[in-house]
Scaffold this motif. Structure first.
Motif, mmCIF file in Angstrom:
data_model
loop_
_atom_site.group_PDB
_atom_site.id
_atom_site.type_symbol
_atom_site.label_atom_id
_atom_site.label_comp_id
_atom_site.label_asym_id
_atom_site.label_seq_id
_atom_site.Cartn_x
_atom_site.Cartn_y
_atom_site.Cartn_z
ATOM 1 N N UNK A 3 5.766 -0.254 -17.618
ATOM 2 C CA UNK A 3 5.902 -1.704 -17.625
ATOM 3 C C UNK A 3 4.890 -2.333 -16.659
ATOM 4 N N UNK A 4 4.353 -3.459 -17.052
ATOM 5 C CA UNK A 4 3.368 -4.156 -16.220
ATOM 6 C C UNK A 4 4.027 -4.690 -14.943
ATOM 7 N N UNK A 5 5.273 -5.133 -15.056
ATOM 8 C CA UNK A 5 5.944 -5.766 -13.926
ATOM 9 C C UNK A 5 6.594 -4.772 -12.973
ATOM 10 N N UNK A 6 6.712 -3.509 -13.326
ATOM 11 C CA UNK A 6 7.348 -2.521 -12.445
ATOM 12 C C UNK A 6 6.360 -2.130 -11.353
ATOM 13 N N UNK A 7 6.746 -2.394 -10.097
ATOM 14 C CA UNK A 7 5.871 -2.138 -8.965
ATOM 15 C C UNK A 7 6.463 -1.041 -8.084
ATOM 16 N N UNK A 8 5.613 -0.303 -7.385
ATOM 17 C CA UNK A 8 6.122 0.690 -6.429
ATOM 18 C C UNK A 8 6.946 0.020 -5.326
ATOM 19 N N UNK A 9 7.896 0.768 -4.793
ATOM 20 C CA UNK A 9 8.813 0.225 -3.789
ATOM 21 C C UNK A 9 8.066 -0.318 -2.569
ATOM 22 N N UNK A 10 7.036 0.383 -2.118
ATOM 23 C CA UNK A 10 6.279 -0.051 -0.943
ATOM 24 C C UNK A 10 5.611 -1.408 -1.181
#
Length: 83
Positions: A3-10
């Motif tokens: 997904x484009x909107x899924x970002x790493x937690x950091x």
């Protein structure tokens, strides 16, 4: 494809901290946050604002990069292997 909107937690944590720094700068400028008399409010608010923006840039860059890859995969040598 992820997904484009899924970002790493950091990156999400850095963006949240950046938002809090910008909120702190707003509170300082409007004198809603008390400070000792010797503290320069405008300088501290400027530093907080710039720091907040810098912490938010990686998330914006990563979303822009993933969106560009999704829109034009040929530009990034990603071929669709569904043949």
């Amino acid at each position: 494809m992820q997904s484009v909107a899924r970002l790493p937690r950091l990156v999400v944590v850095a963006e949240a901290i950046g938002g809090l720094l910008i909120l702190g700068a707003l509170l300082l400028i409007n004198h809603w946050l008390p400070l000792p008399a010797q503290t320069e409010v405008r300088t501290l608010a400027t530093v907080l604002f710039i720091g907040g923006v810098l912490l938010m840039l990686p998330a914006a860059w990563l979303m822009m990069w993933r969106t560009a890859q999704a829109i034009a995969p040929q530009l990034f040598n990603h071929t669709d292997k569904k043949r």
